[in-house]
Design a protein around this motif. Structure first.
Motif, PDB file in Angstrom:
ATOM      1  N   LEU A  88     -60.372 -23.347 -36.039  1.00  0.00           N
ATOM      2  CA  LEU A  88     -60.132 -22.625 -37.284  1.00  0.00           C
ATOM      3  C   LEU A  88     -59.105 -21.513 -37.095  1.00  0.00           C
ATOM      4  O   LEU A  88     -58.286 -21.241 -37.982  1.00  0.00           O
ATOM      5  CB  LEU A  88     -61.436 -22.056 -37.826  1.00  0.00           C
ATOM      6  CG  LEU A  88     -62.398 -23.087 -38.411  1.00  0.00           C
ATOM      7  CD1 LEU A  88     -63.722 -22.439 -38.785  1.00  0.00           C
ATOM      8  CD2 LEU A  88     -61.801 -23.758 -39.638  1.00  0.00           C
ATOM      9  N   SER A 106     -55.812 -23.078 -37.137  1.00  0.00           N
ATOM     10  CA  SER A 106     -55.457 -23.436 -38.517  1.00  0.00           C
ATOM     11  C   SER A 106     -54.909 -22.228 -39.269  1.00  0.00           C
ATOM     12  O   SER A 106     -53.917 -22.332 -40.004  1.00  0.00           O
ATOM     13  CB  SER A 106     -56.684 -23.990 -39.251  1.00  0.00           C
ATOM     14  OG  SER A 106     -57.083 -25.217 -38.708  1.00  0.00           O
ATOM     15  N   TYR A 153     -60.563 -20.458 -45.633  1.00  0.00           N
ATOM     16  CA  TYR A 153     -60.256 -20.593 -44.203  1.00  0.00           C
ATOM     17  C   TYR A 153     -60.673 -19.337 -43.448  1.00  0.00           C
ATOM     18  O   TYR A 153     -61.300 -19.413 -42.384  1.00  0.00           O
ATOM     19  CB  TYR A 153     -58.752 -20.835 -44.005  1.00  0.00           C
ATOM     20  CG  TYR A 153     -58.245 -22.147 -44.547  1.00  0.00           C
ATOM     21  CD1 TYR A 153     -58.343 -23.322 -43.801  1.00  0.00           C
ATOM     22  CD2 TYR A 153     -57.646 -22.217 -45.794  1.00  0.00           C
ATOM     23  CE1 TYR A 153     -57.857 -24.527 -44.297  1.00  0.00           C
ATOM     24  CE2 TYR A 153     -57.165 -23.414 -46.292  1.00  0.00           C
ATOM     25  CZ  TYR A 153     -57.273 -24.567 -45.537  1.00  0.00           C
ATOM     26  OH  TYR A 153     -56.806 -25.753 -46.037  1.00  0.00           O
ATOM     27  N   ALA A 203     -63.540 -19.143 -40.626  1.00  0.00           N
ATOM     28  CA  ALA A 203     -63.099 -18.777 -39.277  1.00  0.00           C
ATOM     29  C   ALA A 203     -63.801 -17.512 -38.798  1.00  0.00           C
ATOM     30  O   ALA A 203     -64.213 -17.418 -37.635  1.00  0.00           O
ATOM     31  CB  ALA A 203     -61.580 -18.578 -39.259  1.00  0.00           C
TER      32      ALA A 203
END
Length: 819
Positions: free
Chosen positions: A441, A444, A690, A694
């Protein structure tokens, strides 16, 4: 009962005699139980608990379904026919979630989140107004006096909880509405505008007519309540018959779409099930780590109590009695940890609710209720059994003479040592899975932040407002307003450029069908982002034009109709060059009439206007001065009018926000400014899902690392303490301190390496569950796996360093004399 009370008293005395151990164990458990309770409280209102309405299983939603997939809401003709002819529902209503209207006539003007609904809306939820009355069929009649029902919160904040509010008049977008009711304090509608997710503050009567609903297209929500005793399958069968009858009257309207009915609760849960289950799984692993640590501590403690247990066994206590005593102590410890965990969840839950992204659910806020309390108690019992099982089983396998001898030799039992080592290996494996997931994550997020959105972000301030009065429908009035605002903004010191736009970048715009000559059936032609912009828009955001020209002030309502399209749009339809080509824009009221033809005068570089995690869409830009009145009314119904202001030198001057507010108030005092935020902040909001996932996985991985390090340190420290005689003999026979140090450190690293190996196998399967949350990163990205392995091995080495150094400094003569 007397034996149980005796076990409880004895267990309490044992825990009070070791306050350091008791506190450390309770805090370890509190972290695991508290985190699980908090995440459960976030997930339960959506996934596990019934909706907070009477007979919630009977609340359903009706929408277009195509090949088994829900596509959209219904359009006006369908909605009206369904309301008049449906037979499966005791009540049904149409919901139009329109843009935040301006509320005035009740204190200072402000924007509110509001829904337009037909009568029957509150009957679907099974809740009546606490004050006043509900909407009726008379209120739905075209031309009836407009009415409004207030939420309890708005009644308190805007009307001072005045009991005489009924009959008072307020204005929404300059239109008067009469207050006819106030909803109860606990009422919470789940029908929200996805672009403005604030809780709904008021409801107005929709007064649905074919003409009024036609411009809204297939965007109407239909909610209903099943008749008592009727199943979803029976309701679906009735809808199929009604859709067939509708099709005979309107053969061209939504001819490929089925009317599908589904449970409202299921629909809500489907939107957020995957991320919530993922978080529940991750936080459950943290609790397992805490239990493994406590099992290790209790195994070590039980080894130190072998003589006590042997003596109790010698005077008649059987294996079951000894195991029950140890389990009782474990459950007492679990109860203390659960109490502290509840306090931790109570402290963290408001933060969790505040930072959770909107796409994780609904207005149903996380809460500590009886269900959460029951979950916490269940966790306490399960945890107590889990971490107390190993020492209890060990107690049940006492061999009196052998255990007395083994205790005297300080070994603690080979079985106990093996169990502690196995627990450490499991801890490291679980920590590896969590750390690898957090790493994926994090990668990402790095990939997302590295995406070039195609426009300037630094130093750009955005402002939004919802138009009211004649500006809503009249494009000329909207254009005059935008020109006045943009002109005032451009004159501010420190401003390099300013422009208006439908909505703002990084937030969705209106999808609108366009007609491409020669491509009537192309599937992309109905999926175009429509943006009306002022002439300086591309300069303000530094969006380059790859072909043609930008809009100018000469592109007025009286001049030839023009458009600029995005690069991906142009490449798809006109790979040889789009400038000079034409496309058609249908009228939203008469979609089948002659479309307005626009000539393409420019091609703009692609931008990630729906968020950097989404590909650049097909985008159609039109001059604000050339939008038709019908489209202008439609877009202002759904979206705010946005403005972008770029500061000089790539920064926003400190006083600019206040100056922007002054300009808006100066141009139109009754037009409140709803949002003022930098583009960087909007990007952060767009990446909220996100970032939230995360952050939580990183937090859980950090807890796992800490618990794993504590476990390795504890096991090695205990091994050094219990094997002092063995090490003294080895050193007396010639082993050097360095050799002893390497042996102890090697044992710790060997356990960590085995745990990493097992964790690698688990991560191959587990990280695939993260695939929908990853961007630009594969679920098996070697960087995340290698980083997790390195971090865990380094942490294991650090945890092993202290016990290894103590073993190396051991005095062999003193160690030999101790036993």
């Amino acid at each position: 009962m007397g034996i149980l009370l005796q076990d409880l008293r004895y267990g309490l005395r044992r825990l009070l005699r070791a306050p350091g151990f008791t506190l450390a164990a309770a805090l370890t458990l509190a972290l695991g139980i508290g985190a699980n309770t908090a995440i459960f409280s976030l997930a339960a209102p959506i996934l596990l608990e019934p909706l907070p309405f009477p007979h919630p299983s009977r609340i359903v939603e009706i929408a277009h379904v195509y090949h088994g997939e829900t596509e959209s809401g219904l359009n006006g003709d369908e909605a009206l026919y369904l309301l008049r002819h449906q037979t499966a529902f005791s009540s049904a209503a149409v919901v139009d979630m329109f843009n935040q209207p301006n509320l005035s006539g009740a204190g200072a003007a402000r924007q509110v989140s509001a829904d337009r609904v037909s009568h029957g809306f509150f009957a679907v939820w099974g809740v009546a107004p606490a004050l006043g009355r509900d909407f009726t069929a008379t209120d739905d009649a075209p031309g009836a006096p407009p009415t409004v029902i207030l939420s309890h919160g708005l009644w308190q904040s805007q009307f001072g909880a005045n009991p005489n509010v009924l009959g008072q008049t307020l204005e929404l977008n300059d239109q008067p509405f009469t207050v006819i009711g106030v909803m109860p304090a606990g009422f919470l509608t789940l029908e929200q505008n996805p672009f403005h997710p604030a809780p709904v503050a008021l409801w107005t009567d929709l007064q649905p007519t074919a003409a009024a609903l036609a411009p809204l297209g297939p965007n109407l929500d239909i909610i209903a309540r099943l008749r008592p005793g009727l199943t979803l399958a029976q309701a679906q069968a009735a809808l199929d018959l009604e859709k067939a009858a509708f099709h005979r009257l309107h053969p061209t309207v939504a001819r490929r779409m089925r009317w599908g009915v589904s449970s409202y609760q299921t629909m809500l849960a489907d939107q957020s099930r995957q991320p919530l289950l993922l978080l529940l799984g991750a936080v459950g692993l943290v609790l397992l780590l805490a239990c493994a640590n406590l099992a290790n501590l209790l195994l070590a403690r039980a080894a130190g109590r072998q003589r006590e247990m042997a003596i109790r066994a010698a005077i008649g206590a059987g294996p079951g009695r000894l195991a029950r005593q140890l389990l009782t102590e474990s459950l007492l410890l679990a109860g203390l940890g659960a109490a502290l965990g509840w306090l931790l969840a109570w402290w963290t839950l408001p933060l969790l609710g505040r930072f959770a992204p909107n796409d994780l659910g609904t207005p149903l806020a996380p809460r500590l209720d009886l269900a959460a309390l029951g979950f916490t108690l269940a966790l306490a019992v399960a945890s107590g059994v889990i971490f107390g099982l190993a020492p209890a089983l060990q107690a049940g396998r006492f061999r009196l003479q052998a255990d007395l001898k083994e205790s005297a030799e300080g070994g603690g039992g080979r079985g106990a040592r093996r169990a502690r080592s196995a627990l450490i290996v499991g801890q490291v494996a679980v920590a590896f899975v969590l750390l690898a997931g957090a790493g994926l994550l994090a990668l990402s997020l790095l990939a997302l932040h590295a995406v070039n959105p195609g426009f300037a972000r630094r130093g750009v301030l955005t402002a939004q407002t919802s138009l009211s009065g004649p500006r809503i429908a009249s494009d000329a009035a909207t254009t005059r307003y935008t020109e006045a605002i943009v002109g005032g903004l451009e004159r501010l010191p420190g401003v390099a450029a300013a422009a208006s736009i439908t909505g703002v970048p990084l937030q969705r715009a209106m999808n609108y069908p366009v007609l491409i000559p020669g491509h009537a059936d192309n599937r992309f032609s109905g999926d175009v982002e429509w943006r009306a912009v002022s002439p300086g828009f591309f300069r303000a955001l530094r969006i380059p034009l790859v072909q043609g020209r930008a809009f100018t002030r000469a592109d007025t309502a009286a001049s030839a109709k023009v458009a600029i399209i995005s690069q991906v749009f142009a490449r798809h339809y006109w790979p040889g060059g789009a400038v000079g080509q034409q496309l058609g824009v249908p009228d939203p009221v008469a979609l089948r009439g002659a479309p307005a033809m626009l000539r393409i005068v420019g091609v703009a570089a692609d931008i990630h206007e729906n968020g950097v995690d989404q590909p650049p869409p097909f985008t159609l830009y039109v001059p604000q001065a050339q939008a038709s009145d019908a489209i202008n009314a439609l877009v202002n119904h759904w979206f705010s009018l946005g403005f972008v202001i770029r500061g000089r030198g790539g920064s926003v001057p400190a006083g600019l926000p206040a100056e922007v507010r002054r300009i808006f108030a100066q141009v139109s005092p009754d037009q409140p400014l709803s949002q003022l935020a930098s583009l960087n902040a909007l990007e952060g909001n767009a990446l909220g899902n996100y970032s939230f996932m995360a952050a939580l996985l990183t937090l859980f991985a950090g807890l796992a690392l800490a618990l794993g390090a504590i476990g390795i340190y504890g096991v090695l420290s205990y091994a050094v303490a219990q094997r002092r005689r063995e090490m003294g003999i080895r050193m007396a026979l010639g082993a050097t301190p360095a050799q002893v140090e390497r042996q102890i450190a090697g044992e710790g690293l060997a356990l960590a390496a085995l745990g990493v190996t097992l964790g690698l196998a688990g991560a191959f399967a587990a990280t695939r569950l993260l695939q929908s949350f990853l961007f630009g990163v594969a679920p098996l990205d070697p960087r995340a796996f290698a980083a997790a392995a390195v971090v865990l091995l380094l942490l294991a080495a650090a945890a092993a360093f202290g016990p290894a150094r103590r073993a190396a400094r051991l005095d062999p003569l003193q160690a030999l004399r101790e036993n």
